[in-house]
Design an enzyme around this catalytic site. Sequence first.
Site, PDB file in Angstrom:
ATOM      1  CB  CYS A  55      -0.926  -0.009   1.211  1.00 29.94           C
ATOM      2  SG  CYS A  55      -1.822   1.555   1.468  1.00 29.94           S
ATOM      3  CB  CYS A  58       0.825   1.439   4.718  1.00 25.35           C
ATOM      4  SG  CYS A  58      -0.735   0.531   4.845  1.00 25.35           S
ATOM      5  CG  ASN A  80      -2.793  13.372  -5.641  1.00 30.27           C
ATOM      6  OD1 ASN A  80      -2.073  12.589  -6.249  1.00 30.27           O
ATOM      7  ND2 ASN A  80      -4.086  13.161  -5.479  1.00 30.27           N
ATOM      8  CG  HIS A 119      -4.264  -1.091   4.580  1.00 28.59           C
ATOM      9  ND1 HIS A 119      -3.947  -0.253   3.543  1.00 28.59           N
ATOM     10  CD2 HIS A 119      -4.912  -2.152   4.012  1.00 28.59           C
ATOM     11  CE1 HIS A 119      -4.356  -0.767   2.394  1.00 28.59           C
ATOM     12  NE2 HIS A 119      -4.943  -1.926   2.647  1.00 28.59           N
ATOM     13  CG  ASN A 159     -14.121   9.187  -4.729  1.00 28.40           C
ATOM     14  OD1 ASN A 159     -15.218   9.723  -4.662  1.00 28.40           O
ATOM     15  ND2 ASN A 159     -13.181   9.622  -5.538  1.00 28.40           N
ATOM     16  N   GLY A 165     -14.749   3.852  -7.370  1.00 33.23           N
ATOM     17  CA  GLY A 165     -13.528   4.232  -8.056  1.00 33.23           C
ATOM     18  C   GLY A 165     -12.341   4.502  -7.164  1.00 33.23           C
ATOM     19  CB  SER A 167      -6.859   4.079  -6.827  1.00 31.48           C
ATOM     20  OG  SER A 167      -6.393   5.146  -6.012  1.00 31.48           O
ATOM     21  CG  HIS A 170      -4.366   3.606   4.077  1.00 25.90           C
ATOM     22  ND1 HIS A 170      -3.484   2.774   4.724  1.00 25.90           N
ATOM     23  CD2 HIS A 170      -4.427   4.735   4.824  1.00 25.90           C
ATOM     24  CE1 HIS A 170      -3.018   3.373   5.802  1.00 25.90           C
ATOM     25  NE2 HIS A 170      -3.588   4.578   5.888  1.00 25.90           N
ATOM     26  CG  HIS A 172      -7.186   7.891   0.937  1.00 30.13           C
ATOM     27  ND1 HIS A 172      -7.553   6.574   0.661  1.00 30.13           N
ATOM     28  CD2 HIS A 172      -7.205   8.535  -0.265  1.00 30.13           C
ATOM     29  CE1 HIS A 172      -7.772   6.432  -0.629  1.00 30.13           C
ATOM     30  NE2 HIS A 172      -7.569   7.611  -1.224  1.00 30.13           N
ATOM     31  CD  GLN A 174      -8.145  12.225  -4.401  1.00 31.12           C
ATOM     32  OE1 GLN A 174      -7.569  13.009  -5.167  1.00 31.12           O
ATOM     33  NE2 GLN A 174      -8.789  11.160  -4.833  1.00 31.12           N
ATOM     34  CE  LYS A 317     -30.826   6.207  -9.366  1.00 27.93           C
ATOM     35  NZ  LYS A 317     -31.911   5.599 -10.142  1.00 27.93           N
TER      36      LYS A 317
END
Length: 350
Positions: A55, A58, A80, A119, A159, A165, A167, A170, A172, A174, A317
């Site tokens: 990861c 981590c 990022n 994690h 997300n 979506g 990725s 862990h 987190h 944004q 949905k």
Amino acid sequence: MSSETTQPNRNRPHRRYNPLRRSWVLVSPQRTARPWQGETTKPAAPQRIAYDPSCYLCPGNKRSGGQVNPQYDGVFVFDNDFAALMPGEPESLVGEPDDLLRAEAETGICRVVCFHPDHSLTLSQMQPADIVKVVEVWQQETVELGSRPEISYVQIFENRGAMMGSSNPHPHCQIWASGHVPDEPLAETLAQREYFLKHGTTLLDDYLKREQQSGERIVCENAHFVALVPFWAVWPFETLVLPKSRLGSFADFTPEHSAALADILKRLTTRYDNLFQVSFPYTMGFHQRPTDGESYPEWTFHAHFYPPLLRSAEVKKFMVGFEMLGMPQRDITPESAAERLRGLSEVAGG
């Protein structure tokens, strides 16, 4: 005029107006009786591990960009490595102004906020004190990024789950801080301003009073926040988190607000997990007033939860057909969704 006299027959098709977006959603409750042959089984629970050597979020691991994470033991924030926005002076785009083919430069800053070094955790599984630390970082980042003259808006979002979506599992979120106000908060700004100028009161404060009067769409609440299924919800189990007092931004938070938001987030996400006995996927984000230096007395801070699950842990949905070409549509009413969420336990696995 009372709400009873303005509401249509909820058992028949009708549409509901979203004053925050100035748009409509079609509600078709009779469709819940239609035959269903899709998948309704619960997926196997993924193995929980506190540390994943592969990861990139981590503690102590190397990220995709080559940087090595510190051995953090709390909340960890970093720029990022593959940011959608870049800082610096905006470059002018070549070309004459065009009503049809138009483009503008955009600058900004993108950051990642790791909630916890473990994690395996999600917001619903974290301790309240640890969630408070996350809320405090959201406040700090809003103030710090929003104070920059080149930043007009600070968008914080999470997300959760591969279905949405994400990725990396862990825990987190944004932060995208942009030079322009994005479309969704801009639309909400215009709607709230129009309402404020017409009524002299704030749209979401007045809306919350209506919801508190009926109580039928409220999921849970505490001294400072209310989680409810909005009257105009599009997603099956969509919720809206609203403050009980005047808040326009994370910048307005007191320690009591931070603790109360942490409490409501844990309680709501635990209910989500208990709905289909699965780590519930969603997109969640906070909308707050722009940071361009202007006054926004019309703005009310709030959070949107957009979970995709419909009938089970695997049935989601889809926005297709009429919804892509016409308008959003839902089958279960917001009232029935709220009743179902309200009846769930706030204890993990309950």
